[in-house]
Design a protein around this motif. Sequence first.
Motif, PDB file in Angstrom:
ATOM      1  N   ALA A  33      50.088 -14.799 -12.841  1.00 56.29           N
ATOM      2  CA  ALA A  33      50.216 -15.531 -14.097  1.00 56.29           C
ATOM      3  C   ALA A  33      49.414 -14.908 -15.234  1.00 56.29           C
ATOM      4  O   ALA A  33      49.706 -15.142 -16.404  1.00 56.29           O
ATOM      5  N   GLN A  34      48.403 -14.071 -14.900  1.00 53.60           N
ATOM      6  CA  GLN A  34      47.610 -13.388 -15.922  1.00 53.60           C
ATOM      7  C   GLN A  34      48.181 -12.010 -16.257  1.00 53.60           C
ATOM      8  O   GLN A  34      47.624 -11.283 -17.073  1.00 53.60           O
ATOM      9  N   GLY A  35      49.259 -11.608 -15.585  1.00 55.30           N
ATOM     10  CA  GLY A  35      49.881 -10.321 -15.851  1.00 55.30           C
ATOM     11  C   GLY A  35      49.329  -9.177 -15.025  1.00 55.30           C
ATOM     12  O   GLY A  35      49.690  -8.022 -15.238  1.00 55.30           O
ATOM     13  N   SER A  36      48.448  -9.468 -14.064  1.00 54.23           N
ATOM     14  CA  SER A  36      47.883  -8.419 -13.209  1.00 54.23           C
ATOM     15  C   SER A  36      48.846  -8.087 -12.073  1.00 54.23           C
ATOM     16  O   SER A  36      49.461  -8.988 -11.483  1.00 54.23           O
ATOM     17  N   LEU A  37      48.955  -6.816 -11.756  1.00 55.15           N
ATOM     18  CA  LEU A  37      49.830  -6.356 -10.686  1.00 55.15           C
ATOM     19  C   LEU A  37      49.362  -6.917  -9.348  1.00 55.15           C
ATOM     20  O   LEU A  37      48.194  -6.794  -8.989  1.00 55.15           O
ATOM     21  N   ILE A  38      50.269  -7.539  -8.596  1.00 54.29           N
ATOM     22  CA  ILE A  38      49.928  -8.047  -7.266  1.00 54.29           C
ATOM     23  C   ILE A  38      50.802  -7.433  -6.175  1.00 54.29           C
ATOM     24  O   ILE A  38      50.530  -7.601  -4.995  1.00 54.29           O
ATOM     25  N   GLY A  39      51.831  -6.684  -6.573  1.00 54.94           N
ATOM     26  CA  GLY A  39      52.664  -6.043  -5.574  1.00 54.94           C
ATOM     27  C   GLY A  39      53.839  -5.323  -6.198  1.00 54.94           C
ATOM     28  O   GLY A  39      54.195  -5.569  -7.347  1.00 54.94           O
ATOM     29  N   ALA A  40      54.391  -4.412  -5.406  1.00 48.47           N
ATOM     30  CA  ALA A  40      55.555  -3.670  -5.876  1.00 48.47           C
ATOM     31  C   ALA A  40      56.253  -3.022  -4.690  1.00 48.47           C
ATOM     32  O   ALA A  40      55.645  -2.794  -3.635  1.00 48.47           O
ATOM     33  N   ASP A  41      57.509  -2.748  -4.867  1.00 43.42           N
ATOM     34  CA  ASP A  41      58.297  -1.965  -3.920  1.00 43.42           C
ATOM     35  C   ASP A  41      59.143  -1.036  -4.788  1.00 43.42           C
ATOM     36  O   ASP A  41      60.147  -1.447  -5.365  1.00 43.42           O
ATOM     37  N   VAL A  42      58.670   0.211  -4.924  1.00 38.07           N
ATOM     38  CA  VAL A  42      59.283   1.158  -5.842  1.00 38.07           C
ATOM     39  C   VAL A  42      59.576   2.459  -5.111  1.00 38.07           C
ATOM     40  O   VAL A  42      58.669   3.077  -4.548  1.00 38.07           O
ATOM     41  N   PHE A  43      60.833   2.879  -5.105  1.00 37.29           N
ATOM     42  CA  PHE A  43      61.259   4.121  -4.457  1.00 37.29           C
ATOM     43  C   PHE A  43      60.789   4.190  -3.009  1.00 37.29           C
ATOM     44  O   PHE A  43      60.404   5.246  -2.507  1.00 37.29           O
ATOM     45  N   GLY A  44      60.760   3.042  -2.323  1.00 38.26           N
ATOM     46  CA  GLY A  44      60.367   3.009  -0.911  1.00 38.26           C
ATOM     47  C   GLY A  44      58.876   2.892  -0.674  1.00 38.26           C
ATOM     48  O   GLY A  44      58.435   2.687   0.447  1.00 38.26           O
ATOM     49  N   THR A  45      58.073   3.022  -1.716  1.00 41.49           N
ATOM     50  CA  THR A  45      56.623   2.848  -1.588  1.00 41.49           C
ATOM     51  C   THR A  45      56.284   1.408  -1.926  1.00 41.49           C
ATOM     52  O   THR A  45      56.710   0.882  -2.944  1.00 41.49           O
ATOM     53  N   GLN A  46      55.507   0.787  -1.033  1.00 44.68           N
ATOM     54  CA  GLN A  46      55.125  -0.606  -1.237  1.00 44.68           C
ATOM     55  C   GLN A  46      53.662  -0.689  -1.635  1.00 44.68           C
ATOM     56  O   GLN A  46      52.824   0.037  -1.113  1.00 44.68           O
ATOM     57  N   MET A  47      53.368  -1.593  -2.562  1.00 47.38           N
ATOM     58  CA  MET A  47      52.003  -1.832  -3.018  1.00 47.38           C
ATOM     59  C   MET A  47      51.738  -3.325  -2.888  1.00 47.38           C
ATOM     60  O   MET A  47      52.579  -4.141  -3.281  1.00 47.38           O
ATOM     61  N   GLU A  48      50.565  -3.646  -2.335  1.00 49.22           N
ATOM     62  CA  GLU A  48      50.214  -5.042  -2.141  1.00 49.22           C
ATOM     63  C   GLU A  48      48.750  -5.249  -2.505  1.00 49.22           C
ATOM     64  O   GLU A  48      47.870  -4.533  -2.021  1.00 49.22           O
ATOM     65  N   LYS A  49      48.485  -6.235  -3.348  1.00 50.24           N
ATOM     66  CA  LYS A  49      47.104  -6.565  -3.722  1.00 50.24           C
ATOM     67  C   LYS A  49      46.425  -7.189  -2.511  1.00 50.24           C
ATOM     68  O   LYS A  49      46.927  -8.128  -1.912  1.00 50.24           O
TER      69      LYS A  49
END
Length: 156
Positions: A33-49
């Motif tokens: 809700a504050q606009g901070s990145l908490i996760g992504a799945d981009v080009f097969g790479t996953q990111m998790e806070k």
Amino acid sequence: MPKIQLGDQEVDIDVGPDGAELTVGESKVKVDAQGSLIGADVFGTQMEKVEGGMLITRPNGTKFLMGDDGGYTLMTPPKAVGISDISKVASYTIDTDGNGLGSIHRITFGDGGYANISFTGAGEFAGLSGHHLKQTFTEENELFIGQFVEKTETIQ
């Protein structure tokens, strides 16, 4: 679900009380809700806070933690470690603990950057630290280190 046009791509936006998820094609990015990145799945790479940073998982299963403090921790040991350009190495030393329990390989590059690569007594990768260091992983989970190349912009 609301949509916006971003260049020639259509972006789906799913907004809720806890944040938003943006989807472009197969890629997704989640923010709180504050606009901070908490996760992504981009080009097969996953990111998790996670606590202490962001856990990155590459398509080949390699994992590393990008710490909130700027640190970098390999969670999956590389199959091999190499030097991308040996001509940039200014010095290479190996320190052992004297008990056969491990060693630290210190590589200093011409620009002053360095890498400390730790191995166990059995020769297994134990850790990497450094400064001003370029790190590249292959799809086969081989780690190549090298002198960091600063990009300078030219004004014309």
